[in-house]
Design an enzyme around this catalytic site. Sequence first.
Site, short mmCIF file in Angstrom:
data_model
loop_
_atom_site.label_atom_id
_atom_site.label_comp_id
_atom_site.label_asym_id
_atom_site.label_seq_id
_atom_site.Cartn_x
_atom_site.Cartn_y
_atom_site.Cartn_z
N GLU A 107 6.93 -22.03 8.02
CA GLU A 107 7.29 -21.23 9.19
C GLU A 107 8.43 -21.85 10.00
O GLU A 107 9.04 -21.18 10.83
CB GLU A 107 6.07 -21.03 10.09
CG GLU A 107 5.64 -22.22 10.89
CD GLU A 107 4.63 -21.83 11.97
OE1 GLU A 107 4.84 -22.26 13.12
OE2 GLU A 107 3.67 -21.11 11.68
N GLU B 112 0.81 -1.22 0.00
CA GLU B 112 0.00 0.00 0.00
C GLU B 112 0.85 1.27 0.00
O GLU B 112 0.33 2.36 -0.28
CB GLU B 112 -0.92 0.01 1.22
CG GLU B 112 -2.03 -1.03 1.20
CD GLU B 112 -3.10 -0.75 0.17
OE1 GLU B 112 -3.08 0.34 -0.44
OE2 GLU B 112 -3.95 -1.63 -0.06
#
Length: 303
Positions: free
Chosen positions: A120, A89
């Site tokens: 992970e 953004e």
Amino acid sequence: MNDIILKSLSTLITEQRNPNSVDIDRQSTLEIVRLMNEEDKLVPLAIESCLPQISLAVEQIVQAFQQGGRLIYIGAGTSGRLGVLDASECPPTFGVSTEMVKGIIAGGECAIRHPVEGAEDNTKAVLNDLQSIHFSKNDVLVGIAASGRTPYVIAGLQYAKSLGALTISIASNPKSEMAEIADIAIETIVGPEILTGSSRLKSGTAQKMVLNMLTTASMILLGKCYENLMVDVQASNEKLKARAVRIVMQATDCNKTLAEQTLLEADQNAKLAIMMILSTLSKSEAKVLLERHQGKLRNALSK
């Protein structure tokens, strides 16, 4: 190994059962969403206690930006996706390079939309991920994990630390492994989730709010806004072009025609257009003055 992990998880607040939601499977739709809303009210309160750490992090990030460094987020699952979201953004909102703020998710691009098994836990992958973007001591690394114990994130923080880079952790458990490594530890203690262990809920909301603060406050301090207007917005579509016109009109109190004409002359650069109108300088003169003040419109106008 499973026993060790089981014992570790049992101590985490984010893995505890929430007494308020034990009977959630027997509640009505309205009762469920009301309970979720009540629990979500705890998030801003948790963040309020972290404001000193968040403020310090912002100041350090700004300093890194001013010295040519970047802000890099790393995380797995929801945490990684939120980092990618916040980073993506920044270019349209603040007119910055896509390299200035980057989000890295364990498992790569595929993991943005699909779960990647074992991602992970892959501590070697994060080293490759950071090295592939030429991470250096000039950059800032923000490790995001609700548990505060994700191996991928811990290894990334350790690597960044070994280079001498500033490290920041965001977790929803106190005194986490990540916090022990990071230079600045942001601990958003939101309490147990309504669905036990589903940290995409309150913990994820807290992470998003913190990331909003890190980038938005940093960009404000860098002069990416004037008053509360996004003057560096990139007018890349019709909506944003219209927004740029409105921004120029609001900042200068001019009419639509003048705003559009000046934006055209300023190559759709709202900040430059505002500078030209308020200072009555030519495009080249306004550009030089803005550059002299590191792009900070308010400072340039005060001279």
